[in-house]
Design a protein around this motif. Sequence first.
Motif, PDB file in Angstrom:
ATOM      1  N   GLU A  65      24.063  16.058  28.937  1.00  0.00           N
ATOM      2  CA  GLU A  65      23.543  15.902  27.583  1.00  0.00           C
ATOM      3  C   GLU A  65      22.385  14.918  27.604  1.00  0.00           C
ATOM      4  O   GLU A  65      22.505  13.810  28.129  1.00  0.00           O
ATOM      5  CB  GLU A  65      24.637  15.409  26.643  1.00  0.00           C
ATOM      6  N   ALA A  66      21.259  15.322  27.026  1.00  0.00           N
ATOM      7  CA  ALA A  66      20.068  14.487  26.978  1.00  0.00           C
ATOM      8  C   ALA A  66      20.027  13.704  25.670  1.00  0.00           C
ATOM      9  O   ALA A  66      20.868  13.886  24.785  1.00  0.00           O
ATOM     10  CB  ALA A  66      18.823  15.354  27.115  1.00  0.00           C
ATOM     11  N   SER A  67      19.047  12.841  25.534  1.00  0.00           N
ATOM     12  CA  SER A  67      18.916  12.046  24.311  1.00  0.00           C
ATOM     13  C   SER A  67      18.592  12.929  23.117  1.00  0.00           C
ATOM     14  O   SER A  67      18.818  12.541  21.971  1.00  0.00           O
ATOM     15  CB  SER A  67      17.829  10.981  24.493  1.00  0.00           C
ATOM     16  N   ASN A  68      18.067  14.123  23.384  1.00  0.00           N
ATOM     17  CA  ASN A  68      17.867  15.131  22.345  1.00  0.00           C
ATOM     18  C   ASN A  68      18.550  16.410  22.814  1.00  0.00           C
ATOM     19  O   ASN A  68      18.320  16.853  23.941  1.00  0.00           O
ATOM     20  CB  ASN A  68      16.375  15.394  22.106  1.00  0.00           C
ATOM     21  N   PRO A  69      19.412  17.015  21.992  1.00  0.00           N
ATOM     22  CA  PRO A  69      20.181  18.185  22.444  1.00  0.00           C
ATOM     23  C   PRO A  69      19.331  19.362  22.910  1.00  0.00           C
ATOM     24  O   PRO A  69      19.806  20.199  23.685  1.00  0.00           O
ATOM     25  CB  PRO A  69      21.031  18.545  21.216  1.00  0.00           C
ATOM     26  N   HIS A  70      18.084  19.440  22.455  1.00  0.00           N
ATOM     27  CA  HIS A  70      17.198  20.519  22.905  1.00  0.00           C
ATOM     28  C   HIS A  70      16.928  20.410  24.407  1.00  0.00           C
ATOM     29  O   HIS A  70      16.514  21.391  25.037  1.00  0.00           O
ATOM     30  CB  HIS A  70      15.875  20.487  22.147  1.00  0.00           C
ATOM     31  N   LEU A  71      17.146  19.211  24.976  1.00  0.00           N
ATOM     32  CA  LEU A  71      16.823  18.978  26.381  1.00  0.00           C
ATOM     33  C   LEU A  71      18.060  18.946  27.270  1.00  0.00           C
ATOM     34  O   LEU A  71      17.986  18.544  28.430  1.00  0.00           O
ATOM     35  CB  LEU A  71      16.038  17.662  26.514  1.00  0.00           C
ATOM     36  N   ASP A  72      19.200  19.380  26.750  1.00  0.00           N
ATOM     37  CA  ASP A  72      20.413  19.475  27.564  1.00  0.00           C
ATOM     38  C   ASP A  72      20.184  20.444  28.725  1.00  0.00           C
ATOM     39  O   ASP A  72      19.355  21.361  28.628  1.00  0.00           O
ATOM     40  CB  ASP A  72      21.594  19.979  26.729  1.00  0.00           C
ATOM     41  N   THR A  73      20.937  20.265  29.798  1.00  0.00           N
ATOM     42  CA  THR A  73      20.814  21.128  30.971  1.00  0.00           C
ATOM     43  C   THR A  73      22.178  21.326  31.614  1.00  0.00           C
ATOM     44  O   THR A  73      22.976  20.392  31.688  1.00  0.00           O
ATOM     45  CB  THR A  73      19.858  20.518  32.022  1.00  0.00           C
ATOM     46  N   VAL A  74      22.439  22.534  32.083  1.00  0.00           N
ATOM     47  CA  VAL A  74      23.654  22.838  32.842  1.00  0.00           C
ATOM     48  C   VAL A  74      23.278  23.034  34.302  1.00  0.00           C
ATOM     49  O   VAL A  74      22.264  23.669  34.607  1.00  0.00           O
ATOM     50  CB  VAL A  74      24.352  24.104  32.296  1.00  0.00           C
ATOM     51  N   GLN A  75      24.088  22.467  35.182  1.00  0.00           N
ATOM     52  CA  GLN A  75      23.898  22.681  36.616  1.00  0.00           C
ATOM     53  C   GLN A  75      25.160  23.304  37.176  1.00  0.00           C
ATOM     54  O   GLN A  75      26.273  22.852  36.896  1.00  0.00           O
ATOM     55  CB  GLN A  75      23.609  21.364  37.331  1.00  0.00           C
ATOM     56  N   MET A  76      24.988  24.360  37.971  1.00  0.00           N
ATOM     57  CA  MET A  76      26.115  25.033  38.605  1.00  0.00           C
ATOM     58  C   MET A  76      25.846  25.149  40.099  1.00  0.00           C
ATOM     59  O   MET A  76      24.701  25.322  40.524  1.00  0.00           O
ATOM     60  CB  MET A  76      26.320  26.431  37.999  1.00  0.00           C
ATOM     61  N   ASP A  77      26.916  25.027  40.882  1.00  0.00           N
ATOM     62  CA  ASP A  77      26.801  25.193  42.328  1.00  0.00           C
ATOM     63  C   ASP A  77      26.984  26.659  42.701  1.00  0.00           C
ATOM     64  O   ASP A  77      27.841  27.342  42.142  1.00  0.00           O
ATOM     65  CB  ASP A  77      27.856  24.354  43.056  1.00  0.00           C
ATOM     66  N   THR A  78      26.188  27.124  43.633  1.00  0.00           N
ATOM     67  CA  THR A  78      26.328  28.479  44.171  1.00  0.00           C
ATOM     68  C   THR A  78      26.244  28.379  45.695  1.00  0.00           C
ATOM     69  O   THR A  78      25.818  27.348  46.236  1.00  0.00           O
ATOM     70  CB  THR A  78      25.208  29.415  43.668  1.00  0.00           C
ATOM     71  N   PRO A  79      26.627  29.431  46.406  1.00  0.00           N
ATOM     72  CA  PRO A  79      26.542  29.396  47.873  1.00  0.00           C
ATOM     73  C   PRO A  79      25.131  29.139  48.394  1.00  0.00           C
ATOM     74  O   PRO A  79      24.956  28.682  49.524  1.00  0.00           O
ATOM     75  CB  PRO A  79      27.038  30.786  48.282  1.00  0.00           C
ATOM     76  N   THR A  80      24.129  29.431  47.575  1.00  0.00           N
ATOM     77  CA  THR A  80      22.743  29.243  48.022  1.00  0.00           C
ATOM     78  C   THR A  80      22.094  27.991  47.439  1.00  0.00           C
ATOM     79  O   THR A  80      20.908  27.765  47.634  1.00  0.00           O
ATOM     80  CB  THR A  80      21.893  30.471  47.642  1.00  0.00           C
ATOM     81  N   GLY A  81      22.860  27.176  46.722  1.00  0.00           N
ATOM     82  CA  GLY A  81      22.296  25.940  46.185  1.00  0.00           C
ATOM     83  C   GLY A  81      22.524  25.785  44.693  1.00  0.00           C
ATOM     84  O   GLY A  81      23.182  26.609  44.049  1.00  0.00           O
ATOM     85  N   ALA A  82      21.966  24.721  44.142  1.00  0.00           N
ATOM     86  CA  ALA A  82      22.147  24.403  42.732  1.00  0.00           C
ATOM     87  C   ALA A  82      21.323  25.325  41.837  1.00  0.00           C
ATOM     88  O   ALA A  82      20.186  25.672  42.164  1.00  0.00           O
ATOM     89  CB  ALA A  82      21.755  22.954  42.467  1.00  0.00           C
ATOM     90  N   VAL A  83      21.916  25.716  40.711  1.00  0.00           N
ATOM     91  CA  VAL A  83      21.230  26.521  39.699  1.00  0.00           C
ATOM     92  C   VAL A  83      21.214  25.716  38.406  1.00  0.00           C
ATOM     93  O   VAL A  83      22.232  25.124  38.017  1.00  0.00           O
ATOM     94  CB  VAL A  83      21.954  27.868  39.471  1.00  0.00           C
ATOM     95  N   PHE A  84      20.059  25.687  37.722  1.00  0.00           N
ATOM     96  CA  PHE A  84      19.913  24.915  36.496  1.00  0.00           C
ATOM     97  C   PHE A  84      19.640  25.863  35.333  1.00  0.00           C
ATOM     98  O   PHE A  84      18.822  26.773  35.441  1.00  0.00           O
ATOM     99  CB  PHE A  84      18.782  23.897  36.636  1.00  0.00           C
ATOM    100  N   ILE A  85      20.322  25.634  34.225  1.00  0.00           N
ATOM    101  CA  ILE A  85      20.255  26.520  33.063  1.00  0.00           C
ATOM    102  C   ILE A  85      19.866  25.710  31.837  1.00  0.00           C
ATOM    103  O   ILE A  85      20.437  24.651  31.574  1.00  0.00           O
ATOM    104  CB  ILE A  85      21.617  27.204  32.834  1.00  0.00           C
ATOM    105  N   ASP A  86      18.873  26.212  31.075  1.00  0.00           N
ATOM    106  CA  ASP A  86      18.445  25.485  29.880  1.00  0.00           C
ATOM    107  C   ASP A  86      18.238  26.397  28.674  1.00  0.00           C
ATOM    108  O   ASP A  86      17.738  25.957  27.639  1.00  0.00           O
ATOM    109  CB  ASP A  86      17.170  24.680  30.145  1.00  0.00           C
ATOM    110  N   SER A  87      18.633  27.665  28.770  1.00  0.00           N
ATOM    111  CA  SER A  87      18.519  28.570  27.632  1.00  0.00           C
ATOM    112  C   SER A  87      19.404  28.088  26.491  1.00  0.00           C
ATOM    113  O   SER A  87      20.595  27.816  26.710  1.00  0.00           O
ATOM    114  CB  SER A  87      18.947  29.986  28.043  1.00  0.00           C
ATOM    115  N   PRO A  88      18.873  27.951  25.275  1.00  0.00           N
ATOM    116  CA  PRO A  88      19.691  27.486  24.137  1.00  0.00           C
ATOM    117  C   PRO A  88      20.959  28.311  23.924  1.00  0.00           C
ATOM    118  O   PRO A  88      22.022  27.757  23.643  1.00  0.00           O
ATOM    119  CB  PRO A  88      18.728  27.622  22.952  1.00  0.00           C
TER     120      PRO A  88
END
Length: 283
Positions: free
Chosen positions: A226-249
């Motif tokens: 969670e960021a200081s503004n919710p519009h800037l929140d980010t999800v990170q998930m682990d996969t066999p090929t590395g980290a994936v980052f998600i920011d779609s509202p």
Amino acid sequence: MAPRQAPTIRQRRFGAELRRLRDAAGMSGPMAAELLGSDRTMISNIEAGRFGISEERLRRLASIYECDDTDLVNCLAEMTGGRRSGWWDEYRGKIPPGFLDVSELEHDAVRLRTVQTAHLPGLFQTEDHARATFELPVPPLPRLEVELRVAHRLARQSVITRDDAVFYVGVIHEAALRMRLGSRDTARTQLRHLLDSSERPNVTLRVIPFTAGGFALLDTSLLYAEASNPHLDTVQMDTPTGAVFIDSPTQLANFRTRLDLAEQVALTPSKSREFIRSIAKEL
């Protein structure tokens, strides 16, 4: 200005939010660049994280996009300027860049929410447990890289212990607690450390026992920053090929709901501590 060869998660996140503001304004990149008085490729490069932008130009862009969210614009303004340095930079080029992106994400977060189904949260792993974890890959990692990854993981834990410590809410499945990595002493010490960490005022750890059955996020592990503004929140998930980052509202909203559902079936913090103690006694 030379383009960045490998934009960080912070730089990519900044660009993604600017792209969303432009899309909401129904404006093309070249049109926005023309109104800003810059090269027609400037906007696409900024949105890809390849180029930076000054605070003055950022605020001009926000005005061009008719963005009236002052708090969001102020948060974006704090992300402008040249590339900043962080403790994780000493590991750049030595371990995968996704590890460094996670460090930066945690560093900037105001609250972290996680679900872990197979591994214990990295922010609470002991040195021996972390080392046993990094010795699992096939083929084996070089010894130097194992030690670098361990050192980096331990350094990440400063976000929990620093003066302005981040608030952390973690859900851990019983399977992760019972997964023994390393010796019996290593496992016992790890569980004691987890219990000690759960007593911190900024940390909430909750356990989902096997008896809870299925639950949202059963098949994955994730970090919601969670960021200081919710519009800037980010999800990170682990996969066999590395980290994936998600920011779609839309996806962020979905993950918040799924995290809420996972927390609903978890034990309370006090009962979770009792549960962890009971597993430790079995070792």
